[in-house]
Design a protein around this motif. Structure first.
Motif, short mmCIF file in Angstrom:
data_model
loop_
_atom_site.label_atom_id
_atom_site.label_comp_id
_atom_site.label_asym_id
_atom_site.label_seq_id
_atom_site.Cartn_x
_atom_site.Cartn_y
_atom_site.Cartn_z
N TYR A 63 0.83 -1.20 0.00
CA TYR A 63 0.00 0.00 0.00
C TYR A 63 0.87 1.26 0.00
CZ TYR A 63 -2.94 3.80 1.55
OH TYR A 63 -3.57 5.01 1.63
N THR A 68 -2.00 6.65 -3.64
CA THR A 68 -3.46 6.67 -3.45
C THR A 68 -3.98 8.10 -3.46
OG1 THR A 68 -3.36 4.60 -2.23
CG2 THR A 68 -5.31 5.98 -1.87
N GLU A 71 -3.60 9.64 -7.08
CA GLU A 71 -4.54 9.09 -8.06
C GLU A 71 -5.94 9.64 -7.87
OE1 GLU A 71 -4.24 7.00 -10.83
OE2 GLU A 71 -2.19 7.69 -10.51
N GLN A 72 -6.38 9.81 -6.61
CA GLN A 72 -7.76 10.26 -6.40
C GLN A 72 -7.83 11.77 -6.12
OE1 GLN A 72 -9.67 8.63 -2.97
NE2 GLN A 72 -8.27 9.56 -1.52
N THR A 81 -12.64 5.11 -3.23
CA THR A 81 -11.18 5.21 -3.18
C THR A 81 -10.54 3.89 -3.60
OG1 THR A 81 -11.22 6.80 -1.35
CG2 THR A 81 -9.16 5.63 -1.70
N LYS A 82 -9.58 3.98 -4.52
CA LYS A 82 -8.81 2.80 -4.90
C LYS A 82 -7.48 2.86 -4.14
CE LYS A 82 -10.87 2.46 -9.48
NZ LYS A 82 -11.82 1.44 -9.03
N MET A 84 -3.93 2.23 -3.82
CA MET A 84 -2.87 1.94 -4.78
C MET A 84 -1.64 1.36 -4.09
SD MET A 84 -4.34 3.07 -7.52
CE MET A 84 -2.95 2.92 -8.67
N ASN A 89 -0.40 -0.82 -8.74
CA ASN A 89 -1.55 -1.73 -8.81
C ASN A 89 -2.63 -1.27 -7.84
OD1 ASN A 89 -0.36 -3.73 -10.62
ND2 ASN A 89 1.01 -4.20 -8.92
N VAL A 90 -3.89 -1.58 -8.19
CA VAL A 90 -4.98 -1.33 -7.25
C VAL A 90 -5.10 -2.56 -6.36
CG1 VAL A 90 -7.42 -0.79 -6.97
CG2 VAL A 90 -6.17 0.10 -8.95
N THR A 93 -10.56 -1.68 -3.32
CA THR A 93 -11.43 -0.53 -3.58
C THR A 93 -12.43 -0.44 -2.44
OG1 THR A 93 -11.23 -0.83 -5.97
CG2 THR A 93 -13.10 0.50 -5.19
N LEU A 185 -14.28 -3.10 1.87
CA LEU A 185 -13.35 -3.02 0.74
C LEU A 185 -13.41 -4.31 -0.06
CD1 LEU A 185 -11.63 -2.14 3.63
CD2 LEU A 185 -10.38 -0.96 1.83
N GLU A 188 -8.91 -6.38 -5.09
CA GLU A 188 -8.71 -6.40 -6.55
C GLU A 188 -7.63 -7.40 -6.94
OE1 GLU A 188 -10.74 -4.72 -8.33
OE2 GLU A 188 -11.46 -3.06 -7.09
#
Ligand SMILES: [Zn+2]
Length: 221
Positions: A63, A68, A71-72, A81-82, A84, A89-90, A93, A185, A188
């Motif tokens: 993480y 993160t 990206e958002q 929120t993904k 990252m 990589n995600v 989510t 969550l 992914e």
């Protein structure tokens, strides 16, 4: 606070394949498979849940708070929120959130920061970093992968209220969570989750009173 968008889940606790109550101050580590849904419940309210996530197939892919946030384009975490990883990589989510906002800037408490923030005689007190290290050192990952001290990096503080002032200052405030609030969550990729259910006794984030949390996992329905 009322501007938060709260999202509820349709999943029923009775159908969870895993259901565990983690006592106040304890650590927890578990693998969550791709497609599974993971829920953390703040059972009594205003508990800080310090959490780290790793790609189960490569524990060095972990993480990343910076990625993160970038990206958002937001410093708080909530539904949508993904999470990252350091390799882009995600990992997870956030698919439901009845608290509304979670911190990823404040970091985890440590014996050293307790001394600096509060008092020298707080050094003996148990801290999240100890729980993270204990979990990491005991964990044996796929292919014999191990976690070490250097792998304990930026974390998420679920349910913790760390607003940033207009001047850019970080402040630790009373919690905005309440009994029964949860965050959910979806994995992914196959993920390893590490939790320190914060034992902090010096910080209003948990009302100076650490309390238990519940963790649940559902298979993809
Ligand atoms: Zn802590």
């Amino acid at each position: 606070m009322s501007t938060f968008i709260l999202t509820e889940s349709k999943l029923e606790p009775a159908k969870a394949i895993y259901d565990f109550t983690l006592p106040a101050g304890d650590g927890w580590m578990h693998e969550i498979k791709r497609g599974q849904t993971f829920r953390i419940v703040d059972l009594e309210g205003n508990q800080a849940v310090d959490t780290l996530f790793y790609n189960a197939h490569d524990l060095s892919d972990r993480y990343s708070a910076q990625d993160t946030i970038r990206e958002q384009r937001n410093i708080y975490l909530t539904t949508g929120t993904k999470l990252m990883s350091t390799r882009g990589n995600v990992l997870m989510t956030i698919v439901a959130d009845t608290c509304g906002r979670h911190d990823t800037l404040g970091g985890a408490c440590a014996q050293e920061s307790n001394m600096v923030r509060y008092a020298l005689d707080k050094r003996h007190m148990h801290a999240c970093r100890n729980s993270f290290l204990k979990g990491a050192l005991e964990w044996s990952g796929r292919g014999g992968q191990r976690l070490e001290k250097r792998d304990i990096t930026s974390n998420i503080n679920f349910f913790m209220n760390v607003p940033v002032t207009p001047k850019g200052e970080l402040t630790f405030e009373d919690g905005i969570s309440d009994a029964g609030k949860y965050v959910e969550l979806e994995a992914e990729v196959d993920v390893v989750a590490v939790i320190s259910n914060c034992p902090q006794l010096n910080n209003p984030c948990n009302a100076y009173d650490p309390t238990p949390i519940q963790v649940l996992i559902w298979d993809r329905s």
